[in-house]
Design a protein around this motif. Structure first.
Motif, mmCIF file in Angstrom:
data_model
loop_
_atom_site.group_PDB
_atom_site.id
_atom_site.type_symbol
_atom_site.label_atom_id
_atom_site.label_comp_id
_atom_site.label_asym_id
_atom_site.label_seq_id
_atom_site.Cartn_x
_atom_site.Cartn_y
_atom_site.Cartn_z
ATOM 1 N N LEU A 34 11.685 72.741 41.353
ATOM 2 C CA LEU A 34 10.985 71.507 41.707
ATOM 3 C C LEU A 34 9.485 71.663 41.521
ATOM 4 C CD1 LEU A 34 10.938 68.659 42.971
ATOM 5 C CD2 LEU A 34 10.889 69.767 45.216
ATOM 6 N N ALA A 35 8.948 72.796 41.963
ATOM 7 C CA ALA A 35 7.511 73.045 41.827
ATOM 8 C C ALA A 35 7.106 73.072 40.360
ATOM 9 C CB ALA A 35 7.137 74.353 42.506
ATOM 10 N N ALA A 36 7.908 73.713 39.508
ATOM 11 C CA ALA A 36 7.576 73.810 38.080
ATOM 12 C C ALA A 36 7.612 72.446 37.411
ATOM 13 C CB ALA A 36 8.552 74.761 37.389
ATOM 14 N N GLN A 37 8.637 71.648 37.697
ATOM 15 C CA GLN A 37 8.726 70.328 37.071
ATOM 16 C C GLN A 37 7.657 69.388 37.616
ATOM 17 O OE1 GLN A 37 12.610 68.806 36.114
ATOM 18 N NE2 GLN A 37 12.107 66.778 36.940
ATOM 19 N N HIS A 38 7.389 69.481 38.917
ATOM 20 C CA HIS A 38 6.356 68.640 39.527
ATOM 21 C C HIS A 38 4.990 68.964 38.938
ATOM 22 C CE1 HIS A 38 4.648 65.946 42.350
ATOM 23 N NE2 HIS A 38 4.249 66.834 43.248
#
Length: 212
Positions: free
Chosen positions: A193-197
């Protein structure tokens, strides 16, 4: 070699932490209204009378849980952000994985869900949670955004709303984990989630000059 403190003294010094740990477990499992001081005392290995030597009310114990088990994570994030010298893109690259890492092990989700579900009946809980955690975190991220806007790295807009946009996916993931995972739903991968966000923010929030 100097002798250490007597065993009973070490035990006495440990009791507040043991009470907080027990309260955290009881609050997480049963919520605030259903939590009983005698159960917290039993799990902490103390008498109910001894518990009152350290905390007068259940609200006082909740305050101690927030200060001891949750608030230090906010301070750690603040310290990392303030120490980072680079541009907004690099700051986000540090901030988002840090948040994912902390939330993977922090009790903030279970206690936060309790506050959300019971805050209307216990407004003091919601007020304390806001003042000690939510407002400081939003202030930290808003300040980060404002400084980046002054450098021309972030698009014009309300810095506080940008801050809400940055942290909201993690809040949703945690509420999902606390509400739906127990009934069989798959949890979100917080690191993914952090990477895509991060990719989304770089494409939408940062200016062309702010993207490396």
């Amino acid at each position: 070699m100097q002798p250490g403190p007597p065993k009973f003294q070490r035990r006495k010094d440990d009791r507040p932490g043991e009470i907080v740990a027990a309260a955290l477990a009881v609050f997480s499992e049963k919520g605030f209204a259903a939590a009983r001081l005698d159960e917290i005392a039993r799990r902490a290995g103390v008498s109910k009378g001894a518990l009152y030597l350290y905390y007068e009310t259940k609200e006082d114990i909740f305050h101690a849980v927030v200060k001891t088990a949750v608030a230090p994570d906010v301070e750690m994030v603040k310290a990392r952000l303030e120490a980072f010298p680079g541009p907004a893109a690099g700051l986000l690259e540090v901030f988002l994985p840090t948040i994912a890492s902390i939330l993977s092990v922090s009790p903030v989700a279970s206690i936060g869900k309790m506050v959300i579900s019971e805050g209307r009946n216990f407004p003091e809980l919601a007020r304390y949670w806001h003042d000690e955690l939510v407002a400081p975190m939003i202030g930290i991220v808003s300040g980060m955004i404002k400084r980046a806007q002054e450098r021309g790295e972030v698009r014009a807009g309300d810095a506080k709303l940008f801050a809400i946009e940055i942290v909201s996916p993690f809040l949703m993931a945690l509420l999902w984990r606390e509400t739906f995972v127990p009934i069989g739903a798959q949890p979100f991968d917080l690191n993914a989630l952090a990477a895509q966000h991060l990719s989304v923010l770089k494409g939408g929030m940062l200016t062309p000059g702010g993207v490396p």
